[in-house]
Design a protein around this motif. Sequence first.
Motif, PDB file in Angstrom:
ATOM      1  N   CYS A  89       0.826  -1.210   0.000  1.00  0.00           N
ATOM      2  CA  CYS A  89       0.000   0.000   0.000  1.00  0.00           C
ATOM      3  C   CYS A  89       0.853   1.250   0.000  1.00  0.00           C
ATOM      4  CB  CYS A  89      -0.932   0.012   1.211  1.00  0.00           C
ATOM      5  SG  CYS A  89      -2.479  -0.786   0.827  1.00  0.00           S
ATOM      6  N   ASN A  91       3.188   3.736  -1.894  1.00  0.00           N
ATOM      7  CA  ASN A  91       3.380   4.063  -3.299  1.00  0.00           C
ATOM      8  C   ASN A  91       3.997   5.448  -3.435  1.00  0.00           C
ATOM      9  OD1 ASN A  91       3.194   4.753  -5.972  1.00  0.00           O
ATOM     10  ND2 ASN A  91       1.123   3.950  -6.242  1.00  0.00           N
ATOM     11  N   ILE A  94       2.282   8.263  -5.581  1.00  0.00           N
ATOM     12  CA  ILE A  94       0.911   8.604  -5.176  1.00  0.00           C
ATOM     13  C   ILE A  94       0.596  10.097  -5.355  1.00  0.00           C
ATOM     14  CG2 ILE A  94       1.424   9.098  -2.727  1.00  0.00           C
ATOM     15  CD1 ILE A  94      -1.383   6.764  -3.419  1.00  0.00           C
ATOM     16  N   VAL A  98      -2.627  12.552  -3.957  1.00  0.00           N
ATOM     17  CA  VAL A  98      -2.443  13.380  -2.753  1.00  0.00           C
ATOM     18  C   VAL A  98      -2.771  14.836  -3.066  1.00  0.00           C
ATOM     19  CG1 VAL A  98      -0.743  14.245  -1.075  1.00  0.00           C
ATOM     20  CG2 VAL A  98      -0.739  11.823  -1.739  1.00  0.00           C
ATOM     21  N   ASP A 147       5.844  11.602  -4.361  1.00  0.00           N
ATOM     22  CA  ASP A 147       5.546  12.235  -3.066  1.00  0.00           C
ATOM     23  C   ASP A 147       6.287  11.443  -1.995  1.00  0.00           C
ATOM     24  OD1 ASP A 147       4.509  12.924  -0.575  1.00  0.00           O
ATOM     25  OD2 ASP A 147       2.478  13.208  -1.340  1.00  0.00           O
ATOM     26  N   ALA A 150       5.594  10.315   3.008  1.00  0.00           N
ATOM     27  CA  ALA A 150       5.487   9.201   3.956  1.00  0.00           C
ATOM     28  C   ALA A 150       6.835   8.771   4.523  1.00  0.00           C
ATOM     29  CB  ALA A 150       4.798   8.016   3.282  1.00  0.00           C
ATOM     30  N   LYS A 153      10.250  12.518   6.788  1.00  0.00           N
ATOM     31  CA  LYS A 153      10.541  12.789   8.195  1.00  0.00           C
ATOM     32  C   LYS A 153      11.402  11.695   8.810  1.00  0.00           C
ATOM     33  CE  LYS A 153       6.321  15.198   9.464  1.00  0.00           C
ATOM     34  NZ  LYS A 153       5.116  14.958  10.277  1.00  0.00           N
ATOM     35  N   GLY A 177       7.270  15.480  14.902  1.00  0.00           N
ATOM     36  CA  GLY A 177       5.820  15.457  14.736  1.00  0.00           C
ATOM     37  C   GLY A 177       5.388  14.112  14.179  1.00  0.00           C
ATOM     38  N   GLU A 226      -4.365  12.230  12.394  1.00  0.00           N
ATOM     39  CA  GLU A 226      -3.305  13.225  12.219  1.00  0.00           C
ATOM     40  C   GLU A 226      -3.720  14.343  11.287  1.00  0.00           C
ATOM     41  OE1 GLU A 226       0.628  11.830  11.154  1.00  0.00           O
ATOM     42  OE2 GLU A 226       0.362  10.135  12.524  1.00  0.00           O
ATOM     43  N   HIS A 238      -5.335  11.096   5.687  1.00  0.00           N
ATOM     44  CA  HIS A 238      -4.297  11.403   4.696  1.00  0.00           C
ATOM     45  C   HIS A 238      -3.460  10.235   4.188  1.00  0.00           C
ATOM     46  CE1 HIS A 238      -1.994  10.932   8.249  1.00  0.00           C
ATOM     47  NE2 HIS A 238      -0.891  11.448   7.769  1.00  0.00           N
ATOM     48  N   ILE A 239      -3.786   9.022   4.603  1.00  0.00           N
ATOM     49  CA  ILE A 239      -3.041   7.884   4.037  1.00  0.00           C
ATOM     50  C   ILE A 239      -3.949   7.213   3.019  1.00  0.00           C
ATOM     51  CG2 ILE A 239      -1.749   5.783   4.529  1.00  0.00           C
ATOM     52  CD1 ILE A 239      -1.605   6.839   7.464  1.00  0.00           C
ATOM     53  N   LEU A 240      -3.545   7.281   1.770  1.00  0.00           N
ATOM     54  CA  LEU A 240      -4.407   6.811   0.686  1.00  0.00           C
ATOM     55  C   LEU A 240      -4.083   5.366   0.317  1.00  0.00           C
ATOM     56  CD1 LEU A 240      -4.267   9.972  -1.616  1.00  0.00           C
ATOM     57  CD2 LEU A 240      -6.030   9.367   0.080  1.00  0.00           C
ATOM     58  N   PRO A 242      -3.468   3.116  -2.532  1.00  0.00           N
ATOM     59  CA  PRO A 242      -3.173   3.307  -3.960  1.00  0.00           C
ATOM     60  C   PRO A 242      -4.032   2.409  -4.858  1.00  0.00           C
ATOM     61  CG  PRO A 242      -1.215   2.504  -2.772  1.00  0.00           C
ATOM     62  CD  PRO A 242      -2.331   2.589  -1.779  1.00  0.00           C
TER      63      PRO A 242
HETATM   64  P1  ADP Z   1       2.888  12.411   8.399  1.00  0.00           P
HETATM   65  O1  ADP Z   1       3.596  11.847   9.586  1.00  0.00           O
HETATM   66  O2  ADP Z   1       3.527  13.639   7.857  1.00  0.00           O
HETATM   67  O3  ADP Z   1       1.431  12.534   8.598  1.00  0.00           O
HETATM   68  P2  ADP Z   1       2.972   9.813   7.174  1.00  0.00           P
HETATM   69  O4  ADP Z   1       4.299   9.220   7.388  1.00  0.00           O
HETATM   70  O5  ADP Z   1       1.865   9.345   8.041  1.00  0.00           O
HETATM   71  O6  ADP Z   1       3.118  11.385   7.229  1.00  0.00           O
HETATM   72  O7  ADP Z   1       2.568   9.683   5.657  1.00  0.00           O
HETATM   73  C1  ADP Z   1       1.459  10.380   5.119  1.00  0.00           C
HETATM   74  C2  ADP Z   1       1.858  11.150   3.874  1.00  0.00           C
HETATM   75  O8  ADP Z   1       2.374  10.242   2.910  1.00  0.00           O
HETATM   76  C3  ADP Z   1       0.686  11.817   3.191  1.00  0.00           C
HETATM   77  O9  ADP Z   1       0.491  13.107   3.664  1.00  0.00           O
HETATM   78  C4  ADP Z   1       1.086  11.788   1.729  1.00  0.00           C
HETATM   79  O10 ADP Z   1       1.974  12.854   1.423  1.00  0.00           O
HETATM   80  C5  ADP Z   1       1.848  10.498   1.610  1.00  0.00           C
HETATM   81  N1  ADP Z   1       1.018   9.325   1.281  1.00  0.00           N
HETATM   82  C6  ADP Z   1      -0.319   9.152   1.414  1.00  0.00           C
HETATM   83  N2  ADP Z   1      -0.688   7.914   1.061  1.00  0.00           N
HETATM   84  C7  ADP Z   1       0.461   7.265   0.709  1.00  0.00           C
HETATM   85  C8  ADP Z   1       0.740   5.944   0.237  1.00  0.00           C
HETATM   86  N3  ADP Z   1      -0.215   5.035   0.073  1.00  0.00           N
HETATM   87  N4  ADP Z   1       2.039   5.644  -0.038  1.00  0.00           N
HETATM   88  C9  ADP Z   1       3.022   6.550   0.124  1.00  0.00           C
HETATM   89  N5  ADP Z   1       2.808   7.792   0.548  1.00  0.00           N
HETATM   90  C10 ADP Z   1       1.551   8.156   0.839  1.00  0.00           C
END
Ligand code: ADP
Length: 321
Positions: A89, A91, A94, A98, A147, A150, A153, A177, A226, A238-240, A242
Motif C-alpha cells: 500500500c 506508493n 501517489i 495526494v 511524493d 510518507a 521525516k 511530529g 493526524e 491522509h493515508i491513501l 493506492p
Molecule cells: P505524516 O507523519 O507527515 O502525517 P505519514 O508518514 O503518516 O506522514 O505519511 C502520510 C503522507 O504520505 C501523506 O500526507 C502523503 O503525502 C503520503 N502518502 C499518502 N498515502 C500514501 C501511500 N499510500 N504511499 C506513500 N505515501 C503516501
Amino acid sequence: MSAEGRVYGYSAVLMGSPILLKLFEHNEGRAMRVFRLIKQLETLLTVNRPHSEVMAINHAAGDHPVVVSQPVFNLIARAKEVSMMPGSCFNLAIGPLVKRWRIGFNGDSVPPAKEILALRALTQPQQVILDPQLRSVFLEKRGMEIDLGAIAKGYIADRVRDLLRQEGVENALINLGGNVQTLGGTPDSSPGSWGIGLKKPFGAPDELIGVINVTGKSVVTSGVYERYFEIQGQRYHHILDPHTGYPLDNELLSVTVISDDSIDGDIFTTLLYGMGVEKSLAYLADIPAIEALFVTRDRQVVFSSPRQFSFTLRDDSYHLA
Ligand code: ADP
Ligand code: MG
Ligand code: MG
C-alpha cells in the motif's frame, strides 16, 4: 529553549510540524545545527514548495530524466523498492492523488470517482525509472508526481541522529511530529530510556493512551486522526490506498513502529496500515528488527512481540489485546 529538570528542550516549526529537540545540556549552537540540517534536507525533498530536487523530477515528468543528489536518489530507490512489493500500500508515485485530495490543506474535497480512476493511472511505481549510473530519475508519463511525504521525516530524523552521534551526544531525542528518534535515554532513568506518549485518537494534544519506553530506538506513529477532513459525517484521512485511490479504510486508528532507523518506521507504518492487524502480525513474525503497536477502532492496543520497548497504559477506556 525550555529547561525541565536537566532536560533542555528546543523547538521550531519546520516541515509544517512542530519540531522538538531534547538535550541534556544547554547548547543553543547544537540546536541551531540540528534545525539547519532539517531545513536543508526539507529543501531537497519537499513537494509543498515549487522548488526542490523532488519537484524538479515532477516538473520534468513525461519529458526528461533529472539528475539528483545521491541521498535523494537513494531515498527514491528505497521508496520505489517498497512500492513494488506485491500488495504494497506504499506508493511513492501517489502524488497526483495526494495533490487532488489536498487532505490537511486548504481546499480539500472528495474528488469525483471518474477523476480518481484517471489519476490512479498516473500513480504506477514501475513508471518511475531510475538510472543509478547517471543518478537520474524519470517519470514516464506527464502528470506523474513523486511524493516522499510518507518517508521524508523518517529519513531526516535519522540524519539528525547521525549528526548528534558525530558530535558525541549520548542521550537525546528529536521529535519531528509523529516521528521520534532517540539516542540513549534519560540518564536519570535506570536503565536509561525515553518515554514517548502515544496520543489518544481525536483527543486533546496532551491526552495519552499510554507511554512507550525505548532506549536508542525510533518510534513512528501514523494515525487517521493526524490529518483529515470531514464531509457529511464521513472522515477522510491522509493515508491513501493506492489500489482504490481513497483513504485506507480498515479497523485501525493508528500504527506505531519501533525500530532502529526512523526511515524503517516511516515506511512500515504505511505498509502495515494497509495490511491491517492480522496480516501485519503474521508479516512481522519474520522481521524481528521491526516491532509494532496497533490501536484499533474498538479501543484495543495490539502488539507484535514487544522486546525492544515497554508500554504503560494510561487510559482505561483502551484495552491491551
Ligand atoms: P505524516 O507523519 O507527515 O502525517 P505519514 O508518514 O503518516 O506522514 O505519511 C502520510 C503522507 O504520505 C501523506 O500526507 C502523503 O503525502 C503520503 N502518502 C499518502 N498515502 C500514501 C501511500 N499510500 N504511499 C506513500 N505515501 C503516501
Ligand atoms: Mg507520520
Ligand atoms: Mg510514514
